[in-house]
Design an enzyme around this catalytic site. Structure first.
Site, short mmCIF file in Angstrom:
data_model
loop_
_atom_site.label_atom_id
_atom_site.label_comp_id
_atom_site.label_asym_id
_atom_site.label_seq_id
_atom_site.Cartn_x
_atom_site.Cartn_y
_atom_site.Cartn_z
N CYS A 23 -5.05 -0.34 -7.06
CA CYS A 23 -3.90 -0.66 -6.18
C CYS A 23 -3.79 -2.15 -5.91
O CYS A 23 -2.70 -2.72 -5.96
CB CYS A 23 -3.97 0.14 -4.89
SG CYS A 23 -5.13 -0.49 -3.66
N GLU B 216 -7.20 -5.35 4.45
CA GLU B 216 -7.68 -4.07 3.92
C GLU B 216 -8.62 -4.30 2.74
O GLU B 216 -9.57 -3.54 2.55
CB GLU B 216 -6.51 -3.18 3.51
CG GLU B 216 -7.01 -1.81 3.07
CD GLU B 216 -5.91 -0.82 2.88
OE1 GLU B 216 -4.83 -1.21 2.41
OE2 GLU B 216 -6.13 0.36 3.19
N TYR C 283 -9.41 0.61 -5.13
CA TYR C 283 -8.95 -0.76 -4.94
C TYR C 283 -8.93 -1.56 -6.25
O TYR C 283 -8.23 -2.58 -6.35
CB TYR C 283 -9.83 -1.48 -3.91
CG TYR C 283 -9.60 -1.04 -2.48
CD1 TYR C 283 -8.83 0.07 -2.18
CD2 TYR C 283 -10.15 -1.74 -1.43
CE1 TYR C 283 -8.62 0.48 -0.87
CE2 TYR C 283 -9.95 -1.35 -0.10
CZ TYR C 283 -9.19 -0.23 0.16
OH TYR C 283 -8.98 0.16 1.46
N THR D 285 -4.41 4.96 7.30
CA THR D 285 -3.36 4.59 6.35
C THR D 285 -2.41 5.77 6.12
O THR D 285 -2.86 6.86 5.77
CB THR D 285 -4.01 4.16 5.02
OG1 THR D 285 -4.76 2.98 5.26
CG2 THR D 285 -2.98 3.90 3.94
N CYS E 298 0.86 -1.19 0.00
CA CYS E 298 0.00 0.00 0.00
C CYS E 298 0.90 1.23 0.00
O CYS E 298 1.80 1.34 0.81
CB CYS E 298 -0.89 -0.04 1.24
SG CYS E 298 -1.64 1.54 1.64
N GLU F 95 -0.53 1.81 9.10
CA GLU F 95 -1.77 2.30 9.68
C GLU F 95 -1.50 2.73 11.12
O GLU F 95 -0.58 2.22 11.75
CB GLU F 95 -2.87 1.23 9.68
CG GLU F 95 -3.56 1.04 8.35
CD GLU F 95 -2.74 0.22 7.37
OE1 GLU F 95 -1.95 -0.63 7.85
OE2 GLU F 95 -2.87 0.42 6.15
N HIS G 76 -12.99 5.49 -3.01
CA HIS G 76 -12.00 4.55 -2.46
C HIS G 76 -12.29 3.12 -2.92
O HIS G 76 -11.37 2.33 -3.04
CB HIS G 76 -11.95 4.67 -0.94
CG HIS G 76 -10.58 4.39 -0.41
ND1 HIS G 76 -9.45 4.95 -0.95
CD2 HIS G 76 -10.14 3.56 0.57
CE1 HIS G 76 -8.38 4.50 -0.32
NE2 HIS G 76 -8.78 3.65 0.61
N CYS H 23 -3.58 7.48 -1.57
CA CYS H 23 -4.89 7.52 -2.24
C CYS H 23 -6.00 8.06 -1.37
O CYS H 23 -6.92 8.72 -1.86
CB CYS H 23 -5.28 6.14 -2.72
SG CYS H 23 -3.91 5.18 -3.30
#
Ligand code: FAD
Ligand code: SF4
Lengths: 103, 492
Positions: free
Chosen positions: B299, B455, B296, B190, B99, B257, B292, B103
């Site tokens: 990413c 996640e 995904y 994050t 990650c 995180e 978001h 974003c």
């Protein structure tokens, strides 16, 4: 000195724009190197910038989508696009044609 | 100004962000071995923006300033921008195998931008202008911003104001002439420590009695009263081992995180973007979550590319690459991964302009995207583990491989024994085989599994949150009408 300047001016100016490379199906950088190697100093290749005038743009995509943006760049003779390693010869041919016409 | 990766890292040193880990304050968190890989991941978002081979995805022209900005601080101006966002995220997943954290800020910018416009339209407030000024600052300074939505939430069956401890949802505790004071926390944040700024949003749709919780604002990460408690990841302390390399699986990059605590933090008016307009909390949540859930589809796909590559290498190194079931499993992994990508691209291509002018994704397709993300990475990991074999979890440490302690009857060292018995096909050395198995371990159940697995499940909302949205957008009534026509049913 003057002669060198004149020869320099004659060189075709080619702006290069890559797509962003999210999942390229071939090595785009190596493809450019091959094209550059072929033309040696007959064409001046540089990464395209907005405030520069180019003779031609070479747009190198990584896949058939060829999503690179290039309308923001100035080019007298438009653009040549490639999105596969197999296009290298075709690009060379087109650039040769342009060189021929401009001489 | 577009910062380089190095400039970004140096810019973090200027912050006085308060960070705690293992019960202690971390003074030099920039160079801390557990934290640094996550900083390296964010640094890649800066570094690639300077590379002509990636610039087209990594940068965009700002609609606010006309300047070239990092796409992570851009307001999407077209469906093409939305598509490029997903492609950029895939690229970064490929380059970091983890990650890269930036974003959430980008998704928050786009959600707050359109929501503040809508709030102003209804209430005559000036949140939108304040936000535009803020975003110009972010773009000009090329900052990383944590998009902070999730509250700790306490008893999930109770509304914020009904919680025994009122701080379990972040709320306004004081309204002053020049700003507000907020208290509470944001969980699972994050990249929070690696961010210059925090952009806060409410976590759920709210009613009037919860209006103190309807608050959106921005503060620097080192604001007075703000601190962070680092979230530990499985296998994290391997990074503290001397000379750790192979056992880390991914030495350079990682995710991060933290629990971010707001211990009565003052926010000046110019950084307040919502204050008690509870009827817009749900809109903001929905928009942020929508972006978001699209993210995904980029990413996780990029990280999936790395995992598929690792599984294919493991097959080569184990000498099973020609087996038809192995080839088929790699095809299945690719199929699942590209399906996620299809969802990311589809919800982007079907995007539309908001009233504020920036582009929003198609909500139904973005929720379908995320729903698939809650499942497919798990299946991809399962297949990778199948291909890798058990050694990925039973292999001795790299110290054993390096050990020259003589243990065999003929004087063989531990290292020699490990190398002898754990060799695979001639396609690779034992060390290369170890490296790729450790990478799979890292993604399947090590530090990177936080980003690739859990996640994928909960980030941007747990699976049920998407099902609610799919139910709302699915248009079952229209589908019934279609069926009636085909079946020749005339009844209304
Ligand atoms: C690695 C990771 C990174 C993250 N990064 C960020 C970030 O950068 N910014 C951010 O804001 N958030 C972030 N999140 C938070 C994420 O959005 C939340 O994890 C998610 O919304 C779920 O919340 P929760 O973890 O509190 O789980 P819970 O809400 O406790 O959910 C657990 C289960 O309970 C169910 N449930 C919960 N409440 C109810 C209810 N009222 N009724 C019925 N069922 C219920 C859920 O559906 C789920 O099945 C991240 C999460 C993870 C795991
Ligand atoms: S999980 Fe994915 S979308 Fe979220 S910050 Fe990390 S890389 Fe970006």
């Amino acid at each position: 000195m003057k002669i060198i300047t004149e020869r320099f001016d004659l060189k075709l100016k080619c702006g290069v724009r890559f797509c962003g490379g999210c999942n390229p199906r071939y090595d785009r950088g190596r493809a450019l190197e091959k094209i550059k190697d072929y033309f040696k100093d007959r064409i001046e290749f540089s990464y395209a910038k907005e405030d520069v005038d180019y003779d031609i743009l070479l747009v190198i995509g990584g896949c058939t989508n060829n999503c690179a943006s290039f309308s923001q760049f100035n080019s007298k003779l438009g653009s040549i696009k490639m999105w596969s390693e197999d296009h290298i010869d075709k690009v060379i041919e087109e650039l040769e044609g342009i060189l021929l016409k401009s001489n | 100004m577009l910062m380089t990766g190095e400039q970004y890292i140096e810019s973090l040193r200027k912050l006085k962000t308060r960070v705690y880990m293992f019960g202690e304050k971390v003074e030099n968190w920039v160079d801390h071995p557990i934290i640094r890989p996550s900083i390296n991941s964010v640094a890649m978002t800066y570094e690639l923006a300077h590379d002509p081979q990636y610039e087209d995805l990594m940068t965009a022209k700002s609609n606010l300033t006309g300047e070239k900005v990092n796409r992570f601080s851009h307001l999407h101006q077209s469906t093409e921008d939305l598509v490029k966002k997903v492609k950029m995220q895939r690229l970064l997943g490929q380059k970091t195998g983890s990650c890269f954290q930036r974003c959430v800020g980008m998704d928050a910018f786009n959600a707050v931008y359109s929501t503040t416009y809508d709030i102003d339209k209804k209430y005559g407030t000036d949140y939108h202008k304040r936000f535009v000024d803020y975003l110009k600052y972010v773009q000009e300074e090329d900052l990383t911003v944590d998009g902070a939505m999730t509250d700790p939430k306490g008893d999930r069956s109770k509304a914020p104001s009904a919680q025994e401890d009122k701080d379990l949802y972040l709320h306004v505790v004081e309204k002053r002439e020049d700003g507000i004071v907020v208290r509470g926390a944001k969980a699972h944040q994050t990249g929070s420590i690696n961010s210059h700024e925090h952009l806060i949003m409410p976590t759920i749709a709210l009613r009037e009695e919860d209006k103190a919780y309807a608050v959106s604002f921005a503060v620097p990460s080192d604001a007075e009263g703000l601190f962070m408690i680092y979230g530990r990841q499985s296998c994290d302390t391997r990074k503290l081992e001397e000379g750790a390399d192979i056992d880390l699986g991914n030495k350079k990059f990682g995710g991060q995180e933290a629990l971010v605590v707001f211990d009565d933090v003052f926010v000046p008016n110019e950084r307040v973007f919502m204050c008690e307009e509870y009827d817009f909390a749900g809109v903001l949540v929905e928009r942020f979550a929508g972006y978001h859930r699209q993210s995904y589809g980029g990413c996780k796909v990029g990280v999936g590319d790395v995992l598929i590559g690792a599984a294919a290498l493991a097959a080569d190194y184990n000498g099973v690459n020609k087996a038809s079931h192995i080839k088929d499993k790699l095809i299945e992994m690719t199929h699942l991964n590209e399906t996620l990508y299809c969802c990311g691209i589809a919800c982007s291509s079907e995007g539309y302009p908001t009233e504020a002018g920036n582009y929003q994704i198609d909500m139904l397709l973005a929720n379908v995207c995320k729903q698939n993300v809650t499942r497919f990475p798990y299946e991809i990991v399962r297949l990778a583990e199948d291909i890798a074999g058990g050694l990925m979890v039973t292999m001795p440490s790299e110290q054993d491989f390096r050990s020259d302690l003589k243990v065999g009857k003929n004087g063989e060292t531990i290292g020699e024994i490990c190398n002898k018995y754990l060799v695979g096909s001639p396609a690779a050395t034992t060390e290369e085989r170890m490296r790729v198995l450790r990478l799979i371990e890292n993604l399947a159940l090590g530090t990177a599994a936080v980003g690739y697995r859990t996640e994928s499940m909960h980030g941007a909302g747990s699976p049920q949150a998407q099902r609610i949205m799919i139910a709302r957008q699915g248009n079952i009534e229209a589908k019934k009408e279609l069926a009636k026509v085909i079946a020749g049913i005339k009844k209304n």
